[in-house]
Scaffold this active site. Sequence first.
Site, mmCIF file in Angstrom:
data_model
loop_
_atom_site.group_PDB
_atom_site.id
_atom_site.type_symbol
_atom_site.label_atom_id
_atom_site.label_comp_id
_atom_site.label_asym_id
_atom_site.label_seq_id
_atom_site.Cartn_x
_atom_site.Cartn_y
_atom_site.Cartn_z
ATOM 1 N N TYR A 142 41.646 36.336 13.381
ATOM 2 C CA TYR A 142 40.863 35.284 12.724
ATOM 3 C C TYR A 142 40.279 34.301 13.733
ATOM 4 C CZ TYR A 142 41.903 35.943 7.733
ATOM 5 O OH TYR A 142 41.959 36.392 6.443
ATOM 6 N N LYS A 189 51.575 46.951 13.523
ATOM 7 C CA LYS A 189 50.982 48.267 13.787
ATOM 8 C C LYS A 189 51.291 48.580 15.251
ATOM 9 C CE LYS A 189 48.406 51.783 12.569
ATOM 10 N NZ LYS A 189 48.836 52.784 11.562
ATOM 11 N N ASP A 221 50.522 50.127 7.415
ATOM 12 C CA ASP A 221 50.013 51.100 6.437
ATOM 13 C C ASP A 221 51.137 51.537 5.493
ATOM 14 O OD1 ASP A 221 51.167 52.259 8.689
ATOM 15 O OD2 ASP A 221 49.703 53.882 8.882
ATOM 16 N N ASP A 245 47.181 38.320 5.178
ATOM 17 C CA ASP A 245 46.123 38.034 4.211
ATOM 18 C C ASP A 245 46.018 39.185 3.214
ATOM 19 O OD1 ASP A 245 43.795 36.737 3.123
ATOM 20 O OD2 ASP A 245 42.596 38.259 4.133
ATOM 21 N N ASP A 249 47.522 39.401 -0.978
ATOM 22 C CA ASP A 249 46.685 39.692 -2.153
ATOM 23 C C ASP A 249 47.226 40.923 -2.879
ATOM 24 O OD1 ASP A 249 44.857 37.600 -1.693
ATOM 25 O OD2 ASP A 249 43.155 38.860 -2.278
HETATM 26 C C1 IPM Z 1 43.301 33.069 2.008
HETATM 27 C C2 IPM Z 1 41.822 33.302 1.939
HETATM 28 C C3 IPM Z 1 41.183 32.845 3.241
HETATM 29 C C4 IPM Z 1 41.755 33.706 4.348
HETATM 30 C C5 IPM Z 1 39.645 32.893 3.247
HETATM 31 C C6 IPM Z 1 39.050 32.095 2.100
HETATM 32 C C7 IPM Z 1 39.073 32.463 4.567
HETATM 33 O O1 IPM Z 1 41.541 34.632 1.665
HETATM 34 O O2 IPM Z 1 43.718 31.896 2.097
HETATM 35 O O3 IPM Z 1 44.062 34.038 1.971
HETATM 36 O O4 IPM Z 1 41.261 34.808 4.626
HETATM 37 O O5 IPM Z 1 42.716 33.262 4.983
HETATM 38 MN MN MN Z 2 43.276 35.881 1.375
#
Ligand code: IPM
Ligand code: MN
Length: 370
Positions: A142, A189, A221, A245, A249
């Site tokens: 990042y 990884k 993975d 990240d 999700d």
């Molecule tokens: C999160 C979001 C952010 C990230 C974005 C909005 C930049 O997806 O907080 O997980 O990738 O960290």
């Molecule tokens: Mn995110």
Amino acid sequence: MKKQIAVLPGDGIGPEVVKQAIKVLDAIAERYQFDFTYDYADIGAIAIDKTGNPLPDATLEACLNSDAILFGAIGDPKYDNDPSLKVRPEQGLLRMRKSLELYANIRPVTTYPTLLHLSPLKKEYVDNVDMVIYRELISGIYFGEKGRTEDPEGAYDVCSYQKTEIERIGRLAFEAAQKRRKKLTLVDKANVLETSRLWRHTIQEIAADYPDVSLDMMFVDNAAMQLIVAPNQFDVMVTSNLFGDILSDESSVLVGSLGLMPSASVGKNTSLFEPIHGSYPQAAGKNIANPCGAILSAAMMLDSFQQFEAGDRIRAAVKFLLEKGIGTQDLNPKKPQTCDYFGDLVAHLVHLEEDFGASSELDDQISTII
Ligand code: IPM
Ligand code: MN
């Protein structure tokens, strides 16, 4: 206890859900005689509209002058489909994380027995999931050098880590595991990436200081697959920025709604609390967004003030409502409550004298409120 809280509602549904979290914090303040003051500031698309800057200096100042930060969401579709734009709402979030050194993002993943049907996965897979992801937040790919090659057909994003950056989040994750089921999984990884080999080396080295925690290492993975096929094997997971990240999700699918999930981003001097969902622009202003993520983030804020009883009180109130099938549209499409009303109910419950866990009188009260 007296605390100053910087409140950054942001974009889309951010302001609506943050409003509910504040409502609940106010009810908690009254019950436990806490004194909270709020300092509101702009971030994201709304800040760009007002000042041209997604993270105005005044916002950073408000954060630096506060004991904690409550954050809603950022993002606006008008910025999403044009990669040539130089100023974007997300820059505000990334710059804030970096400037405040919020190095560890903590995302608890807990399934609720009465909401297992919301997950697209079979009930027996998602039952009893109780894990927490520790995601490194201010380094890795990042924040590495990025750009286009001289030949504009190429681009690069560099992923680099320092041992100290791995060690500080590693220690937090080990400490968390000590207080839980004493199992830590490092996700990396290391069969391909040099930075992952540094993660393995560093985490294995500090493991000696936590002999009661069993350490497991898993390639990312495989971890992506294990999260779906056997999620309750995990207790604490620690991983780098991008892997965290993606996996966090993914793990929201276990819980059934992104709207239920809170997070804390811990820094050296301050910490930030935010729901993990985004700005959900389609729902903005409609009073349908799920405020649980924001409300439960406020509970994590109370934990960070060492007010665990107050934090637990909020978590118990939310759980109580969810177990009664009370929730916003994403949770109960047949009989949805509004965002605002769900906030009212949680505020009402945390403020009650009784211990509402098993009280049938309270059941009656609740059914009269609804
Ligand atoms: C999160 C979001 C952010 C990230 C974005 C909005 C930049 O997806 O907080 O997980 O990738 O960290
Ligand atoms: Mn995110």
